[in-house]
Design a protein around this motif. Structure first.
Motif, PDB file in Angstrom:
ATOM      1  N   ARG A   1     -32.854 -54.643   9.891  1.00  0.00           N
ATOM      2  CA  ARG A   1     -33.726 -55.220  10.921  1.00  0.00           C
ATOM      3  C   ARG A   1     -34.905 -55.958  10.292  1.00  0.00           C
ATOM      4  O   ARG A   1     -35.289 -57.037  10.735  1.00  0.00           O
TER       5      ARG A   1
ATOM      6  N   ASP B   1     -35.482 -59.789  10.980  1.00  0.00           N
ATOM      7  CA  ASP B   1     -36.611 -60.190  11.826  1.00  0.00           C
ATOM      8  C   ASP B   1     -37.734 -60.881  11.059  1.00  0.00           C
ATOM      9  O   ASP B   1     -38.595 -61.508  11.680  1.00  0.00           O
TER      10      ASP B   1
ATOM     11  N   ASP C   1     -40.570 -50.188  10.669  1.00  0.00           N
ATOM     12  CA  ASP C   1     -39.511 -50.007  11.655  1.00  0.00           C
ATOM     13  C   ASP C   1     -39.083 -48.545  11.722  1.00  0.00           C
ATOM     14  O   ASP C   1     -38.909 -47.971  12.801  1.00  0.00           O
TER      15      ASP C   1
END
Lengths: 467, 467
Positions: free
Chosen positions: A129, A133, A350
């Protein structure tokens, strides 16, 4: 001067498809020169002759010779032969790796979590991620304090779980607690600080960081409740490094009165409190006590890391720094190494935000607690003369040896039986600290703990009855 | 003393499912105390009354009060009311972020690669393999020199591509070149070194690292061929930091005679050569020249990083250190931060070994070359009075300004037009260095380069004709 015949050159071109022909020839010639096979001042074959021998075009050899002249391996002169230039390329040095440690079947080394439980799947998801991102600017040099995403996530997490009073602007990301401590010490030193109080006994690495910054580490005694705060008054120090959540290595938890006394002393005398929130996540008998930073955010630097909760190999740590000092600490971090890897920071943000860190801790607490119980039971069974110290917390246990026991000899006898245990020697400053042995239990199964302690006890007849 | 009525407490329990009730109550009370809403010495409601107000069992409030007493927020006495304890919890400090830089539409900031081209897919594959293949011990603290897998991969790569003569035992992994330089300087300082020669002009960050280690940075002039090696003889230095592949920022490539002269000087005088192999991967007109380390592996420390080839955010760098010095440099690294993140190291080893690094460089070289050509064309078209310097290499271009031009005023006028260009000010040591402007072209499209230079030239009438 000797003119090399092509047959003496013994160069072949490896046909491994690794780049252009002239590059392979250059590599072969560099190796030959370095190894001494081509001696200094040797005249090289003509480009034409070497090309014919190797079955390549003359241009390949010309290009290789020119390149090696540019690099300094050969010298070339108009109308005369190309020669081997460098007179003193020494042979490649022999390997100089560290000798391997003696083999230990049961290693109670402290200070490490059980990395076999590292949540690889969840960490990979967070990495994926983060990489997916991240904006392009997040692949550049990080903000000197660290990635805003991680500082925000840590402030939220530490305020909730550790009772901290942190704003993300006060958070500075480091490569672990040691580096964070070194940064703070450098700022202290620049401000004219001289003496930093440390607990006695305490972690040698932290003391080294203090000393490396040009500061003096001043030992303050601890008792079963941790730091003897009353002894600070006379110590005339500019800062104190303290492990209030679980004194390392004796295991005391600093009680409310001493926390208040510590903050009062800091308010009166103006030193900096450096709170190493070591082992705070692993308390087995009750909810952990909130950190001191929350009580006095302008007098306390708080430090923590993922090394004991997740894995040392991540090399992620953090500081909460009084607002007035945060940018100076961050400036030292920037000068030292330009910041911590950004993708790792984003992945950890995260991981925290999604509750994976909490989930991992919830999973690990009962595992470590059972190992601790197994260790206590094994010691009681096989070595009742040892006296375990400290609170039901953390990843290690200190046990005091009966008065007069030689701790080094004890550890050496254990090592002979394949059991690694660790003495207080490296933890001790000048001053009286009894003989003790540290058992890190986090990485061993309950069966291994029982077997290891039993095996160790076989050589300790005199310690097998309660003293 | 005031007894708080429960209605005055204004505490509610957020029903967000975040942990047990007592934990949420503790957090609410901490916040109330810190904010000053609950003043010092305030008597808290009885546990019975607060439990009734909140609709929770009395045990929840008892547990919360006990916890906050332990943490020092409340004081509890037998038979008397629980009170707010801490007298001086200051308000949360205001944010203290850095002010943002002025907006630049075209930013020629040097020293960064085009991170929009970072090979995210290939890097994620390497990360996944690293995480999948890593043994548990590889999640612990790394070997002080770095992961053997990466040191082996780097030695192989640098020996092949840069003509280095490295054994993996000589490689030390760092968080980028700056940190590596700081480690070397610390060892030099411990050995009694005092003076380190640096190129004038040169990168300010490197000089800061030298000075921070307690060493003196001594400027040595450069010309269009890089370091004036002849000037070293009189400088009485213990080491020299040099950028032979592409002098930063003037762009010269150190020619064969100077390389030989440098090594001869080092052999005679015994100083250490620190080779910053900056920009070596990006040479557009011919094959790069092999590094000096390959010529004199026991006199040269070689340093490089992934910051210019891949992304600064990775924070991965490396040194090749003479065998006799390698372990001491690694020991400083260990003390400084206990090593670089292990999974990143394993991922980069995989990335190198699979040829992804070569593939990325092959892809980027023509892109950067076109941007460089576009910059040269735009300067020739719009600002012909500027004189570009250096070899067709790297990620930046230095252009000399006509004699007498004020470089700071030039850069300030450009910034007013939304164009960021950078002067030699931070690069310059004492001594004469002409006025010059640095253009980093790596992160701008060819169109942006042309437009940015044209826009900048609008304010520079006197520089729009060749001088």
């Amino acid at each position: 001067m000797q003119q090399l015949r092509t047959s003496e050159l013994l160069v072949t071109l490896p046909d491994d498809g690794s780049g252009p022909l002239h590059g392979r020839l250059e590599q072969e010639l560099r190796t030959a020169i370095r190894s001494g096979r081509l001696a200094a001042d040797t005249a090289m074959p003509s480009t034409r002759a070497l090309a014919a021998q190797l079955g390549v075009s003359r241009g390949v050899v010309v290009e290789a010779y020119e390149q090696l002249v540019a690099e300094g391996y050969l010298t070339g002169h108009e109308r005369s032969a190309t020669r081997v230039a460098c007179k003193a390329v020494p042979p490649r040095p022999a390997r100089d790796e560290e000798p391997s440690a003696p083999l230990l079947e049961f290693d109670f080394r402290p200070g490490r979590p059980d990395v076999s439980q590292f949540p690889r799947g969840a960490w990979l998801r967070s990495l994926r991620r983060a990489l997916g991102d991240a904006g392009n600017e997040q692949l550049g040099y990080p903000d000197r304090r660290g990635m805003p995403e991680l500082r925000e996530a840590l402030a939220t997490y530490l305020n909730r779980v550790r009772g901290a009073a942190a704003d993300s602007g006060q958070v500075v990301i480091s490569n672990g607690f040691s580096q964070g401590l070194a940064l703070v010490c450098e700022v202290l030193r620049a401000d004219g600080a001289r003496r930093v109080a440390v607990e006695n006994p305490s972690h040698a690495g932290s003391r080294q960081a203090i000393i490396a910054a040009g500061l003096e580490a001043v030992g303050i005694p601890v008792d079963e409740d941790g730091l003897r705060v009353d002894a600070l008054e006379q110590a005339r120090v500019d800062a104190v490094l303290v492990t209030p959540a679980h004194q390392y290595p004796t295991g005391g938890v600093l009680p409310p009165e001493r926390r208040a006394e510590l903050v009062a002393w800091a308010t009166r005398r103006n030193p900096l409190i450096i709170e190493d929130d070591y082992d705070a996540e692993y308390r087995y008998d009750r909810e952990p006590i909130g950190c001191i930073q929350g009580l006095a955010p302008d007098r306390v630097v708080y430090g923590g890391s993922a090394s004991k909760t997740l894995a040392p190999g991540l090399r992620i740590g953090w500081l909460i720094v009084p607002a007035a000092m945060a940018d100076r600490v961050a400036a030292v971090k920037e000068r030292t190494d330009n910041g911590t890897a950004t993708l790792d920071q984003l992945a950890f943000a995260d991981f925290l935000t999604r509750g994976e860190h909490d989930r991992h801790l919830r999973r690990m607490r009962p595992i470590y607690r059972q190992r601790r119980d197994a260790l206590l039971a094994a010691l009681a069974r096989h070595l009742p003369a040892l006296r375990p110290a400290g609170t039901a917390a953390g990843l290690h246990l200190l046990a005091w040896l009966p008065k007069g026991t030689d701790e080094e000899a004890f550890a050496a006898r254990a090592a002979e039986r394949g059991v690694g245990v660790y003495t207080l020697a490296s933890y001790r400053l000048a001053g009286p600290v009894d003989a003790g042995i540290i058992f890190g239990y986090s990485g061993l199964s309950e069966t291994a703990i029982e077997t290891g302690i039993r095996r160790m006890a076989e050589g300790e007849g005199h310690l097998r009855a309660a003293s």
